[in-house]
Design an enzyme around this catalytic site. Structure first.
Site, mmCIF file in Angstrom:
data_model
loop_
_atom_site.group_PDB
_atom_site.id
_atom_site.type_symbol
_atom_site.label_atom_id
_atom_site.label_comp_id
_atom_site.label_asym_id
_atom_site.label_seq_id
_atom_site.Cartn_x
_atom_site.Cartn_y
_atom_site.Cartn_z
ATOM 1 N N CYS A 43 -13.207 -11.880 25.362
ATOM 2 C CA CYS A 43 -14.535 -11.905 25.985
ATOM 3 C C CYS A 43 -15.561 -12.574 25.077
ATOM 4 C CB CYS A 43 -14.955 -10.472 26.315
ATOM 5 S SG CYS A 43 -16.591 -10.361 27.026
ATOM 6 N N CYS A 48 -15.956 -14.347 28.550
ATOM 7 C CA CYS A 48 -17.240 -14.082 29.220
ATOM 8 C C CYS A 48 -18.450 -14.724 28.536
ATOM 9 C CB CYS A 48 -17.516 -12.584 29.291
ATOM 10 S SG CYS A 48 -16.093 -11.501 29.225
ATOM 11 N N LYS A 51 -18.434 -18.623 27.980
ATOM 12 C CA LYS A 51 -18.389 -19.178 29.336
ATOM 13 C C LYS A 51 -19.772 -19.133 29.999
ATOM 14 C CE LYS A 51 -17.943 -16.515 32.542
ATOM 15 N NZ LYS A 51 -16.864 -15.850 33.218
ATOM 16 N N TYR A 177 -11.137 -17.584 39.442
ATOM 17 C CA TYR A 177 -12.515 -17.607 38.957
ATOM 18 C C TYR A 177 -12.699 -18.505 37.739
ATOM 19 C CZ TYR A 177 -11.995 -14.241 35.072
ATOM 20 O OH TYR A 177 -11.669 -13.621 33.897
ATOM 21 N N GLU A 181 -15.311 -21.650 37.755
ATOM 22 C CA GLU A 181 -16.388 -21.612 36.758
ATOM 23 C C GLU A 181 -16.369 -22.883 35.911
ATOM 24 O OE1 GLU A 181 -17.034 -16.813 36.078
ATOM 25 O OE2 GLU A 181 -15.663 -17.860 34.749
ATOM 26 N N ARG A 204 -8.693 -16.695 46.248
ATOM 27 C CA ARG A 204 -7.905 -16.084 47.329
ATOM 28 C C ARG A 204 -7.883 -14.562 47.284
ATOM 29 N NH1 ARG A 204 -2.991 -14.237 45.644
ATOM 30 N NH2 ARG A 204 -2.696 -14.924 43.500
ATOM 31 N N HIS A 434 -40.011 -8.718 48.704
ATOM 32 C CA HIS A 434 -40.244 -10.014 49.322
ATOM 33 C C HIS A 434 -41.036 -10.919 48.397
ATOM 34 C CE1 HIS A 434 -40.588 -12.757 52.655
ATOM 35 N NE2 HIS A 434 -41.881 -12.879 52.405
ATOM 36 N N GLU A 439 -33.394 -9.116 49.423
ATOM 37 C CA GLU A 439 -33.955 -8.373 50.565
ATOM 38 C C GLU A 439 -33.108 -8.569 51.825
ATOM 39 O OE1 GLU A 439 -37.796 -9.637 52.191
ATOM 40 O OE2 GLU A 439 -37.501 -11.629 51.355
HETATM 41 C C1 LIG Z 1 -12.372 -17.863 30.401
HETATM 42 C C2 LIG Z 1 -12.517 -16.381 30.641
HETATM 43 C C3 LIG Z 1 -13.692 -15.889 31.175
HETATM 44 C C4 LIG Z 1 -13.859 -14.543 31.394
HETATM 45 N N1 LIG Z 1 -15.027 -14.102 31.942
HETATM 46 C C5 LIG Z 1 -15.208 -12.793 32.160
HETATM 47 C C6 LIG Z 1 -16.449 -12.308 32.688
HETATM 48 O O1 LIG Z 1 -17.365 -13.086 32.956
HETATM 49 N N2 LIG Z 1 -16.603 -10.966 32.847
HETATM 50 C C7 LIG Z 1 -15.592 -10.076 32.553
HETATM 51 O O2 LIG Z 1 -15.779 -8.875 32.716
HETATM 52 N N3 LIG Z 1 -14.405 -10.502 32.066
HETATM 53 C C8 LIG Z 1 -14.194 -11.830 31.864
HETATM 54 N N4 LIG Z 1 -13.004 -12.265 31.335
HETATM 55 C C9 LIG Z 1 -11.928 -11.281 31.088
HETATM 56 C C10 LIG Z 1 -12.151 -10.528 29.791
HETATM 57 O O3 LIG Z 1 -12.312 -11.444 28.747
HETATM 58 C C11 LIG Z 1 -10.960 -9.623 29.545
HETATM 59 O O4 LIG Z 1 -10.754 -8.793 30.665
HETATM 60 C C12 LIG Z 1 -11.176 -8.723 28.312
HETATM 61 O O5 LIG Z 1 -11.402 -9.503 27.179
HETATM 62 C C13 LIG Z 1 -9.937 -7.841 28.128
HETATM 63 O O6 LIG Z 1 -10.094 -7.077 26.948
HETATM 64 P P1 LIG Z 1 -8.815 -6.550 26.172
HETATM 65 O O7 LIG Z 1 -9.330 -5.602 25.146
HETATM 66 O O8 LIG Z 1 -7.785 -6.093 27.108
HETATM 67 O O9 LIG Z 1 -8.168 -7.843 25.465
HETATM 68 P P2 LIG Z 1 -8.801 -9.022 24.622
HETATM 69 O O10 LIG Z 1 -10.262 -9.057 24.682
HETATM 70 O O11 LIG Z 1 -8.054 -10.230 25.050
HETATM 71 O O12 LIG Z 1 -8.405 -8.664 23.131
HETATM 72 C C14 LIG Z 1 -7.087 -8.658 22.669
HETATM 73 C C15 LIG Z 1 -7.101 -8.927 21.177
HETATM 74 O O13 LIG Z 1 -5.818 -8.609 20.636
HETATM 75 C C16 LIG Z 1 -5.520 -9.550 19.625
HETATM 76 N N5 LIG Z 1 -4.059 -9.507 19.414
HETATM 77 C C17 LIG Z 1 -3.100 -9.827 20.308
HETATM 78 N N6 LIG Z 1 -1.868 -9.584 19.793
HETATM 79 C C18 LIG Z 1 -2.076 -9.089 18.543
HETATM 80 C C19 LIG Z 1 -1.195 -8.633 17.514
HETATM 81 N N7 LIG Z 1 0.131 -8.614 17.688
HETATM 82 N N8 LIG Z 1 -1.740 -8.204 16.353
HETATM 83 C C20 LIG Z 1 -3.085 -8.201 16.161
HETATM 84 N N9 LIG Z 1 -3.970 -8.616 17.117
HETATM 85 C C21 LIG Z 1 -3.457 -9.039 18.295
HETATM 86 C C22 LIG Z 1 -6.037 -10.858 20.191
HETATM 87 O O14 LIG Z 1 -6.246 -11.817 19.163
HETATM 88 C C23 LIG Z 1 -7.353 -10.399 20.829
HETATM 89 O O15 LIG Z 1 -8.429 -10.491 19.955
HETATM 90 C C24 LIG Z 1 -12.811 -13.627 31.072
HETATM 91 C C25 LIG Z 1 -11.619 -14.098 30.518
HETATM 92 C C26 LIG Z 1 -11.466 -15.468 30.310
HETATM 93 C C27 LIG Z 1 -10.186 -15.971 29.712
#
Ligand SMILES: Cc1cc2nc3c(=O)[nH]c(=O)nc-3n(C[C@H](O)[C@H](O)[C@H](O)COP(=O)(O)OP(=O)(O)OC[C@H]3O[C@@H](n4cnc5c(N)ncnc54)[C@H](O)[C@@H]3O)c2cc1C
Length: 450
Positions: A43, A48, A51, A177, A181, A204, A434, A439
């Site tokens: 994110c 997020c 972006k 999305y 975007e 979809r 308004h 609204e």
């Molecule tokens: C382009 C894009 C735009 C988005 N826009 C939005 C938005 O506008 N609003 C919204 O709500 N969501 C958005 N999302 C989705 C959102 O980013 C994710 O849902 C959210 O980040 C999920 O959080 P998480 O904690 O599951 O994983 P992540 O945030 O992906 O974190 C996982 C972390 O684990 C680390 N990791 C992985 N494997 C290992 C390992 N073996 N050892 C150590 N570290 C590791 C990774 O490096 C990463 O930092 C977007 C996603 C993308 C790709």
């Protein structure tokens, strides 16, 4: 002497992992977190936040044009990609620092590097083994490229945030999305943009009107949309040549593949520890985020359920509360609102018309399309769509959907209303503000179908 080195070892310092770790430490647990790339996860670094910054940048293009209709004379606008990247990177670095401080001040020990699971109570990093009572897998997702010749010539959303230069022409493949975007971002930044999508309608998984209407609005802004085909192959011959499944070829300077994301589980050692994974690699969890191994939990995108930051945050808090506190905190997946920062924006909460009918509900539909007041002067051919899905029997509002400026800001309040089981009569009894777009949601009187 405690039995384990830690009470909780979290793998992945993204949205969910950081939140769960901070909360667990706040409840008195001894917590460590491993992060192999960047604090804040997807994110903050490649999702997020950057972006939305890019989306703001792209919208200025129209704003400069529209300003003339309101009497403003400005010089010829010029855009500099490197300036945007530099400012974006500075802000992301600041946020990385904020995350580090938050973790440290909560007492969470941070390990930089890749972690893997050795057994239900052991984690390994750089050859060092650490024991822990609980393991939390919060490793998120990763973009997936389709298996087509030349896929390595294309970039995904990960690289889109760091391109050396802005392509003059770009092809974006996908209809979800992230695809809409980025197509909007490139188009707004002056890149000739073609969107290639295998289906006949964008977005979809959302209410069908949203994807249909957004496609029309994006096309009116100059994005070429090629429905019903895919990229079959990409080749470099000076420029990039994308051959589509209908045999046509598009030349461009860049190709972006926005064709989905997969759970990030490769090399994590989960199978070795006995954790059940779904066919696509998603970690299978029960209602309490517990995996098939009782000491291992998983949250966020790696479980491939609702892929949104606020959902990962909420899940993180539930797990921390359950493992180290009273365990009273719960969360509902009903009425999770979401926004898409395409141009124009999309905002949606609750059931789509299709979902409502699939559930056997007798849905009454209210729909309004109109030109926003701002564009009565600019002459811009941009329209807004507002839609309500209402249950005829109970009068309850089931879904609120919108395409238009600031749709996310508007829909957030309606998410609260839906969670309070608002009825259409209550919306009708609400006095509108308004003149606003919002609204319209409290003034739609005539259903479009009976
Ligand atoms: C382009 C894009 C735009 C988005 N826009 C939005 C938005 O506008 N609003 C919204 O709500 N969501 C958005 N999302 C989705 C959102 O980013 C994710 O849902 C959210 O980040 C999920 O959080 P998480 O904690 O599951 O994983 P992540 O945030 O992906 O974190 C996982 C972390 O684990 C680390 N990791 C992985 N494997 C290992 C390992 N073996 N050892 C150590 N570290 C590791 C990774 O490096 C990463 O930092 C977007 C996603 C993308 C790709």
């Amino acid at each position: 002497m405690p039995k384990y080195d830690y009470d909780l070892f979290t793998i992945g310092a993204g949205s969910g992992g950081v939140r769960a770790s901070r909360f667990a430490a706040g409840f008195g647990a001894r917590v460590a977190i491993a992060e192999e790339r960047y604090l804040g996860g997807t994110c903050v670094n490649v999702g997020c936040i950057p972006k939305k910054l890019f989306s703001y940048a792209a919208h200025f293009h129209e704003d400069f044009e529209d300003a003339a209709a309101y009497g403003w004379r400005t010089g010829e606008p010029a855009f500099d990609w490197k300036t945007l990247l530099g400012h974006k990177d500075r802000e992301i670095a600041r946020l990385n620092g904020v995350y580090e401080r938050l973790l440290k001040s909560s007492g969470v020990e941070i390990f930089r590097g890749r972690a893997s699971v050795v057994d239900p109570h052991t984690v390994e990093m750089d050859g060092r083994r650490m024991t822990t009572q609980h393991i939390l897998v919060a490793t998120g997702g990763w973009p997936v490229k389709p298996v087509i010749p030349g896929a390595d010539l294309a970039f995904t959303s990960n690289e889109a945030f760091h391109l050396d230069s802005l392509p003059r022409r770009v092809v974006v493949m996908g209809g979800g999305y992230i695809a809409v975007e980025f197509a909007s971002i490139f188009n707004g930044l002056g890149v000739e943009t073609t969107l290639v999508y295998r289906r006949e309608r964008l977005l979809r998984t959302f209410d069908a009107d949203l994807g249909r209407f957004l496609g029309e609005q994006m096309a009116a802004k100059g994005i070429r949309i090629r429905y019903g085909c895919n990229i079959a192959a990409i080749a470099r011959n000076g420029l990039l040549h994308s051959t589509l499944t209908d045999g046509s070829v598009i030349e461009s300077d860049g190709v972006m593949l926005a064709t989905g994301r997969a759970p990030n589980v490769a090399g994590l050692g989960l199978e070795r520890a006995g954790v059940e994974l779904a066919a696509n690699g998603a970690v299978v969890v029960d209602g309490r985020y517990q995996t098939s191994v009782p000491s291992i939990h998983a949250i966020g995108d790696v479980t491939d359920r609702v892929l949104l930051t606020p959902v990962a945050l909420a899940e993180g808090m539930v797990v921390a509360d359950r493992l180290f506190n009273a365990g009273r905190r719960g969360m509902s997946y009903e009425n999770v609102a979401t926004a898409i920062f395409s141009h124009p924006n999309v905002g949606t909460v609750g059931l789509s018309e299709e979902d409502a009918r699939e559930r056997g509900l007798d849905a009454v539909i209210y729909r309004s399309t109109f030109t926003p007041l701002k564009h009565t002067l600019t002459g811009r051919a941009e329209k807004s769509l507002m839609k309500l899905v209402v249950d005829r029997k109970s009068d309850q509002v089931l879904g609120v959907h919108m395409v238009g400026p600031e749709a996310g800001e508007i829909i957030q309040g309606f998410a609260v209303a839906l969670n309070c089981n608002a009825t259409k009569a209550q919306l009708d009894a609400t006095i509108g503000i308004h003149p606003t777009l919002a609204e319209e949601f409290v003034t739609m009187r005539e259903p479009v179908q009976s």
